[in-house]
Every structure is written in C-alpha cells, then in structure tokens.
Design a protein around this motif. Structure first.
Motif, PDB file in Angstrom:
ATOM      1  N   LEU A 125       0.832  -1.387   0.088  1.00 23.00           N
ATOM      2  CA  LEU A 125       0.024   0.084  -0.161  1.00 23.00           C
ATOM      3  C   LEU A 125       0.849   1.294  -0.082  1.00 23.00           C
ATOM      4  O   LEU A 125       0.739   2.195  -0.682  1.00 23.00           O
ATOM      5  CB  LEU A 125      -1.132   0.117   1.352  1.00 23.00           C
ATOM      6  N   HIS A 126       1.880   1.252   0.765  1.00 28.42           N
ATOM      7  CA  HIS A 126       2.711   2.472   0.984  1.00 28.42           C
ATOM      8  C   HIS A 126       4.031   1.915   1.290  1.00 28.42           C
ATOM      9  O   HIS A 126       4.476   1.073   2.134  1.00 28.42           O
ATOM     10  CB  HIS A 126       2.294   3.426   2.207  1.00 28.42           C
ATOM     11  N   SER A 127       5.134   2.846   0.753  1.00 24.04           N
ATOM     12  CA  SER A 127       6.451   2.360   0.879  1.00 24.04           C
ATOM     13  C   SER A 127       7.486   3.794   1.271  1.00 24.04           C
ATOM     14  O   SER A 127       8.571   3.595   1.715  1.00 24.04           O
ATOM     15  CB  SER A 127       7.285   1.373  -0.348  1.00 24.04           C
ATOM     16  N   SER A 128       6.711   4.960   1.094  1.00 28.47           N
ATOM     17  CA  SER A 128       7.598   6.276   0.933  1.00 28.47           C
ATOM     18  C   SER A 128       8.639   6.298  -0.171  1.00 28.47           C
ATOM     19  O   SER A 128       8.743   5.178  -0.933  1.00 28.47           O
ATOM     20  CB  SER A 128       8.389   6.386   2.288  1.00 28.47           C
ATOM     21  N   ASN A 129       9.021   7.395  -0.338  1.00 24.28           N
ATOM     22  CA  ASN A 129      10.032   7.456  -1.569  1.00 24.28           C
ATOM     23  C   ASN A 129      11.498   7.387  -0.802  1.00 24.28           C
ATOM     24  O   ASN A 129      12.388   7.748  -1.704  1.00 24.28           O
ATOM     25  CB  ASN A 129       9.979   8.953  -1.992  1.00 24.28           C
ATOM     26  N   HIS A 133       9.839   1.295  -5.995  1.00 24.15           N
ATOM     27  CA  HIS A 133       8.721   0.202  -6.048  1.00 24.15           C
ATOM     28  C   HIS A 133       8.336   0.291  -7.578  1.00 24.15           C
ATOM     29  O   HIS A 133       8.876   1.128  -8.276  1.00 24.15           O
ATOM     30  CB  HIS A 133       7.440   0.596  -5.039  1.00 24.15           C
ATOM     31  N   ASN A 176       0.464  14.687  -4.653  1.00 23.24           N
ATOM     32  CA  ASN A 176      -0.838  13.995  -4.010  1.00 23.24           C
ATOM     33  C   ASN A 176      -2.130  14.613  -4.566  1.00 23.24           C
ATOM     34  O   ASN A 176      -3.357  14.190  -4.556  1.00 23.24           O
ATOM     35  CB  ASN A 176      -0.893  14.177  -2.583  1.00 23.24           C
ATOM     36  N   THR A 367       5.969  12.776   0.973  1.00 22.33           N
ATOM     37  CA  THR A 367       5.870  11.277   1.890  1.00 22.33           C
ATOM     38  C   THR A 367       5.008  10.535   1.094  1.00 22.33           C
ATOM     39  O   THR A 367       5.363   9.284   0.768  1.00 22.33           O
ATOM     40  CB  THR A 367       5.093  11.523   3.184  1.00 22.33           C
ATOM     41  N   PHE A 368       3.651  11.105   0.861  1.00 21.75           N
ATOM     42  CA  PHE A 368       2.624  10.228  -0.158  1.00 21.75           C
ATOM     43  C   PHE A 368       2.741   9.900  -1.636  1.00 21.75           C
ATOM     44  O   PHE A 368       2.365   9.029  -2.093  1.00 21.75           O
ATOM     45  CB  PHE A 368       1.057  10.392   0.392  1.00 21.75           C
ATOM     46  N   SER A 371       2.891   7.097  -4.533  1.00 21.05           N
ATOM     47  CA  SER A 371       2.727   5.776  -3.750  1.00 21.05           C
ATOM     48  C   SER A 371       2.289   4.313  -4.759  1.00 21.05           C
ATOM     49  O   SER A 371       1.949   4.512  -5.825  1.00 21.05           O
ATOM     50  CB  SER A 371       1.644   5.782  -2.797  1.00 21.05           C
TER      51      SER A 371
END
Length: 489
Positions: A125-129, A133, A176, A367-368, A371
C-alpha cells in the motif's frame, strides 16, 4: 460511431413526449431535436426542509459540529455511485454530469479500478520515497511515451525527435493533488531561474542579488489553494483573506499579445497558464497567443508551465489540450492530476530534461506522492483512457454534446451567449445574467442532474469521459427544462 450509437435510443426514450419532430445531426449522426420541448422535466428531488429525512438531518448535524465550514453544500448526503450515476442516502438517483469536478473519467464504481485497488493494497500500500517500487516508473514511462507519440512538451504527434530546448526526453514528479503539482512546478521553475541567472552573470545561484524570481499568471486562472498556488490564482475572493502572499507575482490577461513584452521580462522565471481555464469560466487560450507566449519565454529564459489539471488527460479529446498545437506553442512543464487515478489522490509534474536537470536529491519531495497504490491506479486508468477506441468515443460524444448545446444557445438567445465555450468534454454555457448559472445548477439538481458553475457567468459541463449519448441527451433535456423555467420567470 458504433460505440456511441448504441446509446442513441436511450436519448430518444428520455426525451419529453412533446419534443416534436427530429432531424439528423450533420456531425455526430445522432438524432437532434428540431424544436424546443413543449413539456418540461418536473422536480423529482426536492430540496426543501420537509424532504430531508431524519437520517440526513443527523448526518448533516454531525458535519456541522465537526467539519470546518469551508464548503457551501446542498443538503444532500451521497452514499454510492455506479457508472454515470450516484445515489444519496435517501435512495434518490442523480446523473453525475460533473464527474467529481472532472475527476471520475471512468465514472463511479468501475470494476477494473476496484480490482487494481484490491490487489495492490493487499501487496504494498505504501513504501515512502525512501525506496523504489515497481509502479511509479511504469506510470512515469507511460506518461512520457504517450506524450512523445501523441504530442506535448515539444513533441509533435507521431514524432520521435526530442523536445525542443531539451536534451533528449522528460521526467516526472508525482504528488498527491493538482495543487501540489503546481507548487512543485513553481518551485522547479524558481530553481531553473536561479541557475540561468547564475550562468548569465557568472555569480552563484544563491547570491542574494539574484532577481530572476518573478512569476506571471493570468486573470481568471485557477491553480490551487495553498500559498504558492493561491498566489498565482488572481481572484480577490480567494486571495484577500490570506495576504500577503508570495512576492514577485505579475498578472496579465489571457490572449493579450501586445502586453506580453512588458509582462514577461528578464526577471521572470516562470509563466503559468491553463490552455483552457476551468474554474475561471471555460476560457480557451488562442493558439497564436500561446505561440507568442512561448517565444517570449524563450527570449527571457522563463519556464513556461501549462496547468492541464482540468483540461488534460483526454478531456479535450487528445492527451493534452496542447497536444494538437504546433510545437512552437508547447510548454516546458505540464501539470496533471484530476482524472489520473479516477478519484484516488495523485498529481504529476512532467518536465523537459532541460528543466529537470537542475533538480537533485533533496530539492523536492513528498511522503505520500507516487505511492504504489496511486501509481498502480494511475497506470490502469491512463492505459484505458489512451486506448484509441476510447479516445474516438470521447470525440464523438463531445461532438454530440456540443451540438445539443448549440441548439440551446439558438433557442434561448436572451439568456445564453451565442458561442459554446471550450472543446471536447470541458465545455461551458455562458450566461448574460450572472445570477443564472447558480440557479440552473440548483434547478438541474432538483431534477436529478448534477452540474457545476464556472467563473461568474457559466455552467460547466465536465462529465465522465465514458459518458453515453443517452446520458448526454437526458442531461441536455434537463438543462433545457431549466432554461425554460428561467425564461418564464
């Protein structure tokens, strides 16, 4: 034409019985009404207090108690959506001709999108930068290769040569939202301005005497609500409560070519403009003006930014609103967001390599943004939007919608401007009385169709890009009915 023609019968079925004889359209090939209706759509979704259920009253009371009151919203609580339709908690159905403000390109509840969301969210779902990914690179590649093949950022449609003023390609930064995309574009342009000033003067880019930081924007433009984006959104209603804003912003008028020489000068690091202004009233920039703007930016070393958050990603019938323009009218940066993931938050900044080269590790971040989930959804949506059959259907549907709108301007010349604004599926009906657009939106909602205003004098039509001709016909019947109400007032 076959894809759109399948829906034509639904248009006829929804037409009021007294509509009269029909003739064939010369462009879309779909039936058009020969004369106005004689029977009008009745109110089916009343909004008086007596029509509000106890459940809705409780939900609205909770919102009033806990949510910051920055939105003026009708007393409707949405519950679910499917295709071009949404339902409120009282079970009333609405045709959504606003697509969540030009966001839901594939409509509501799309099964393919839901499956991508399910599978991606269940894996990563989320890994951060902090880490790579697989999905961000795929989406960035798709954005750039589509731009190369279909036109944009200096590439002519079908060409393979690198963009003008570039070093061979382009780069993408994911954010985002559209506002964040514009903030990123402005930041990048400021950095480019400093680097170009340093190269011209032989000084360091961080020398305090650097004066290449001014930004040019245009009246009626809308670029977002955060402080930087708000600073280039030249509407006193939005700006005054939050002044002072960022310094060095100059405001011009769209399509005023003689003013460009004084407006865009040696201190200008960036110019930001919407090729088709959305929130400001569906006003299109002239091709020759954009060409002159590009030439002036080149002359002074300014970065040209096209905000295509609302008009990009096939809403005009091409990848970008500027895709079909001559390369001499292309930008250095284009920002995108709204339809890219069909409602899941994502924004993108695409830039030529000549711009991207000034950005190094730590100069921007999020941060997001970018994603796994946002990019997987974006890749799925963009892959479908870019399909040739899908694009052809957008073009055919928009031709039919424009034909229906032109009939309205013909039948109601005392209410409407003669010319329909915009192109593709970003269209506007201009009104002679500025009190009328809001009233039409209200009347249409009471008749089960959701519309938007734009600027001070227009009703905006930005339906889902896969809208059917039947839904278009029904929406136009309702709009016509609303215009009759105004006409008889």
């Amino acid at each position: 034409m076959r894809a759109i023609a399948r829906h034509a019968g639904r248009t006829l079925a929804r037409r009021s019985p007294g509509a009269g004889a029909r003739c064939l359209s010369t462009e879309s090939g779909l039936p058009l009404p020969e004369k106005p209706c004689t029977r009008y759509t009745a109110v089916s979704h009343p909004e008086d207090p007596a029509s509000i259920s106890p459940k809705v009253e409780a939900l609205l009371a909770r919102s009033d108690a806990y949510i910051l009151p920055v939105y003026a919203r009708p007393s409707i609580v949405m519950e679910k959506g499917r295709g071009a339709y949404v339902w409120d908690v009282q079970g009333r159905q609405y045709l959504d001709f606003s697509a969540g403000i030009a966001v839901n390109a594939l409509g509501h509840g799309d099964e393919g999108l839901v499956e991508v969301m399910r599978t991606t969210a269940s894996t990563l779902l989320h890994s951060s930068n902090v880490y790579h990914h697989e999905h961000a690179g795929k989406l960035a590649e798709l954005l750039i290769t589509l731009t190369q093949s279909q036109g944009g950022l200096g590439w002519a449609p079908g060409s393979s040569h690198p963009p003008t003023n570039g070093s061979g390609g382009a780069k993408v930064f994911f954010s985002n939202s559209g506002t964040e995309a514009n903030e990123g574009a402005l930041k990048i342009a400021r950095k480019v301005g400093k680097e170009r000033w340093a190269a011209a003067t032989g000084k360091s880019w961080d020398d305090p005497s650097c004066d290449k930081y001014e930004i040019v924007c245009f009246e009626r433009g809308f670029h977002g609500r955060s402080m930087g984006a708000l600073s280039v959104t030249s509407n006193p209603k939005y700006q005054k409560p939050f002044m002072p804003l960022i310094p060095g912003v100059r405001v011009g008028q769209l399509n005023d070519t003689p003013a460009l020489e004084k407006l865009v000068g040696e201190k200008t690091c960036a110019v930001i403009v919407e090729p088709i202004q959305g929130e400001g009233g569906i006003h299109a920039a002239d091709v020759e003006w954009l060409r002159a703007l590009r030439k002036r930016c080149d002359a002074v070393g300014a970065v040209l930014i096209y905000d295509e958050i609302q008009c990009g990603l096939y809403r005009t019938g091409s990848l970008w609103a500027h895709s079909t323009l001559p390369v001499e009218a292309h930008p250095d940066i284009v920002t995108a967001a709204k339809p890219l993931a069909n409602g899941y938050p994502i924004g993108a900044v695409l830039m030529r390599d000549s711009v991207a080269e000034v950005m190094t590790a730590g100069t921007h971040g999020t941060t997001f943004g970018g994603s796994p989930l946002a990019c997987a959804l974006g890749y799925h949506v963009l892959s479908r939007l870019s399909d040739a059959a899908f694009v052809a259907n957008v073009q055919e549907t928009s031709a039919y919608l424009q034909e229906r709108l032109r009939l309205l301007t013909k039948w109601f010349p005392n209410i409407l401007e003669e010319k329909v604004r915009g192109r593709g599926l970003i269209l506007g009906l201009g009104f002679k009385d500025q009190s009328h657009p809001g009233r039409v939106v209200e009347l249409a909602r009471e008749r089960g169709v959701l519309l938007l205003t734009a600027g001070s004098d227009a009703v905006r039509l930005v339906p889902s890009l896969n809208i059917g001709a039947g839904e278009v016909g029904h929406a136009m019947d309702v709009v016509e009915s609303c215009l009759h109400v105004l006409n008889s007032a």
